[in-house]
Design an enzyme around this catalytic site. Sequence first.
Site, PDB file in Angstrom:
ATOM      1  N   LYS A   1       0.831   2.491  -0.826  1.00  0.00           N
ATOM      2  CA  LYS A   1      -0.751   2.537   0.308  1.00  0.00           C
ATOM      3  C   LYS A   1      -1.712   2.050  -1.162  1.00  0.00           C
ATOM      4  O   LYS A   1      -2.665   1.882  -1.087  1.00  0.00           O
ATOM      5  CB  LYS A   1      -0.521   3.370   1.021  1.00  0.00           C
ATOM      6  CG  LYS A   1      -0.067   2.798   1.605  1.00  0.00           C
ATOM      7  CD  LYS A   1      -0.480   1.674   3.116  1.00  0.00           C
ATOM      8  CE  LYS A   1      -0.024   1.383   3.967  1.00  0.00           C
ATOM      9  NZ  LYS A   1       0.183   0.126   4.890  1.00  0.00           N
TER      10      LYS A   1
ATOM     11  N   ASN B   1      -2.537  -6.110   7.718  1.00  0.00           N
ATOM     12  CA  ASN B   1      -1.807  -5.005   8.167  1.00  0.00           C
ATOM     13  C   ASN B   1      -0.352  -4.852   8.675  1.00  0.00           C
ATOM     14  O   ASN B   1      -0.278  -3.786   8.176  1.00  0.00           O
ATOM     15  CB  ASN B   1      -2.271  -5.440   9.358  1.00  0.00           C
ATOM     16  CG  ASN B   1      -1.740  -4.581  10.893  1.00  0.00           C
ATOM     17  OD1 ASN B   1      -1.775  -3.141  11.016  1.00  0.00           O
ATOM     18  ND2 ASN B   1      -0.188  -5.048  11.438  1.00  0.00           N
TER      19      ASN B   1
ATOM     20  N   ASP C   1       8.295 -13.344   7.499  1.00  0.00           N
ATOM     21  CA  ASP C   1       8.966 -12.012   6.488  1.00  0.00           C
ATOM     22  C   ASP C   1       7.787 -11.547   5.477  1.00  0.00           C
ATOM     23  O   ASP C   1       7.761 -13.004   4.470  1.00  0.00           O
ATOM     24  CB  ASP C   1      10.227 -12.087   5.942  1.00  0.00           C
ATOM     25  CG  ASP C   1      10.484 -10.199   4.824  1.00  0.00           C
ATOM     26  OD1 ASP C   1       9.270  -9.464   4.736  1.00  0.00           O
ATOM     27  OD2 ASP C   1      10.982 -10.453   4.675  1.00  0.00           O
ATOM     28  N   ILE C   2       6.069 -11.212   5.442  1.00  0.00           N
ATOM     29  CA  ILE C   2       4.911 -11.191   4.368  1.00  0.00           C
ATOM     30  C   ILE C   2       6.129 -10.583   2.834  1.00  0.00           C
ATOM     31  O   ILE C   2       5.276 -11.579   1.926  1.00  0.00           O
ATOM     32  CB  ILE C   2       4.307  -9.864   4.509  1.00  0.00           C
ATOM     33  CG1 ILE C   2       4.568  -8.673   4.713  1.00  0.00           C
ATOM     34  CG2 ILE C   2       3.893 -10.865   5.875  1.00  0.00           C
ATOM     35  CD1 ILE C   2       3.224  -8.045   4.923  1.00  0.00           C
TER      36      ILE C   2
ATOM     37  N   TYR D   1       5.953   4.766   0.101  1.00  0.00           N
ATOM     38  CA  TYR D   1       4.609   5.185   0.927  1.00  0.00           C
ATOM     39  C   TYR D   1       3.442   5.122   0.153  1.00  0.00           C
ATOM     40  O   TYR D   1       2.496   4.340   0.482  1.00  0.00           O
ATOM     41  CB  TYR D   1       5.199   5.925   2.158  1.00  0.00           C
ATOM     42  CG  TYR D   1       3.790   5.479   3.003  1.00  0.00           C
ATOM     43  CD1 TYR D   1       4.302   4.375   4.259  1.00  0.00           C
ATOM     44  CD2 TYR D   1       2.961   6.027   3.465  1.00  0.00           C
ATOM     45  CE1 TYR D   1       3.796   3.170   5.405  1.00  0.00           C
ATOM     46  CE2 TYR D   1       2.294   5.622   4.576  1.00  0.00           C
ATOM     47  CZ  TYR D   1       2.236   4.015   5.271  1.00  0.00           C
ATOM     48  OH  TYR D   1       1.731   3.902   6.552  1.00  0.00           O
TER      49      TYR D   1
ATOM     50  N   ILE E   1      -2.286   7.425  13.526  1.00  0.00           N
ATOM     51  CA  ILE E   1      -1.920   7.034  14.763  1.00  0.00           C
ATOM     52  C   ILE E   1      -0.999   6.257  15.352  1.00  0.00           C
ATOM     53  O   ILE E   1      -0.119   6.472  15.513  1.00  0.00           O
ATOM     54  CB  ILE E   1      -2.320   5.198  14.089  1.00  0.00           C
ATOM     55  CG1 ILE E   1      -3.648   5.659  12.961  1.00  0.00           C
ATOM     56  CG2 ILE E   1      -3.394   4.788  15.058  1.00  0.00           C
ATOM     57  CD1 ILE E   1      -4.830   6.214  13.603  1.00  0.00           C
TER      58      ILE E   1
END
Length: 265
Positions: A173, A98, A71-72, A169, A202
């Site tokens: 970012k 990513n 888990d980053i 979010y 995407i």
Amino acid sequence: MTAGGGPAAGGRSPRRVALITGGNRGIGLGIAEALARDGLDLMICGVEPEAAAACARLAATGVAAHYVTADIADAADRDRLVDAVWARFGRLDVLVNNAGIAPKTRADILDAELASFERLVQVNLQGPYFLTQAVARRMLADAVPVGPRAVVFITSVSATVASVDRGDYCISKAGLAMAARLWAVRLAEHGIPVYELRPGVIRTDMTAGVTEKYDRLIADGLTLERRWGAPADIGRAVAALVRGDLPYATGQVLTLDGGLSVATL
Ligand code: NDP
């Protein structure tokens, strides 16, 4: 879990090595496939217990692919992940930040909750920022750099495009975009270019729940190129950066959004 070859225990891979967070599916897998085609050995991570199918798919190109559950957002997991890279491959040339998450539910910023904000900032911003620190320390401690190195941050058009139903979010970012610039400045003297890659819409698991909405918006002209982006689009761009095909460009933002962010009148 490992698939494909790789150096003997304690050895150093003869090929360049890339760590791609979240390389087991979606955009991360698209990036991993592109780098595998270019002959890089791969370390990928995610929160799922295993990623046998992704590793086998990557190793089919002839490189070594190794998966670690990490888990980053967790400091101990980040350290374990970096240790695992050096234990498995003896080197690291490329870091692709990513992995990221969307809010579980999209909520108007008048109603949004603190818990979602905190989790998104931990995973999308704090995680990659400190993973880059851990990786950079180890890279710089390697006595002899073994190949051209690079760091890539996958941010989003949401770094600048405001969506009031997912402010958490967007803020994560926007912060990550600054993290990319900071690391570009800090690592420049060591010859390590750092890039920000900003995808648009995407087609992945992350956007599966809003397929109809984006089908409609794209048909109505949201993007100049009237199609969804694909993980392979992002993979090809990252591979170009990692090959060094865009020299003299450290600290720059590469936007791959089909023209979504082009202002029109
Ligand atoms: P997916 O949801 O399809 O995949 C997310 C990946 O991140 C998975 O591999 C997942 O691992 C991993 N991951 C999630 N949380 C963690 C964590 N805490 N620690 C480690 N790994 C984690 O997302 P996408 O492929 O669509 O997105 C990839 C990146 O691109 C994200 O940063 C996203 O914000 C960004 N992006 C996506 C866009 C889109 O339209 N799809 C547009 C712009 C940017 P596991 O499989 O184990 O859960």
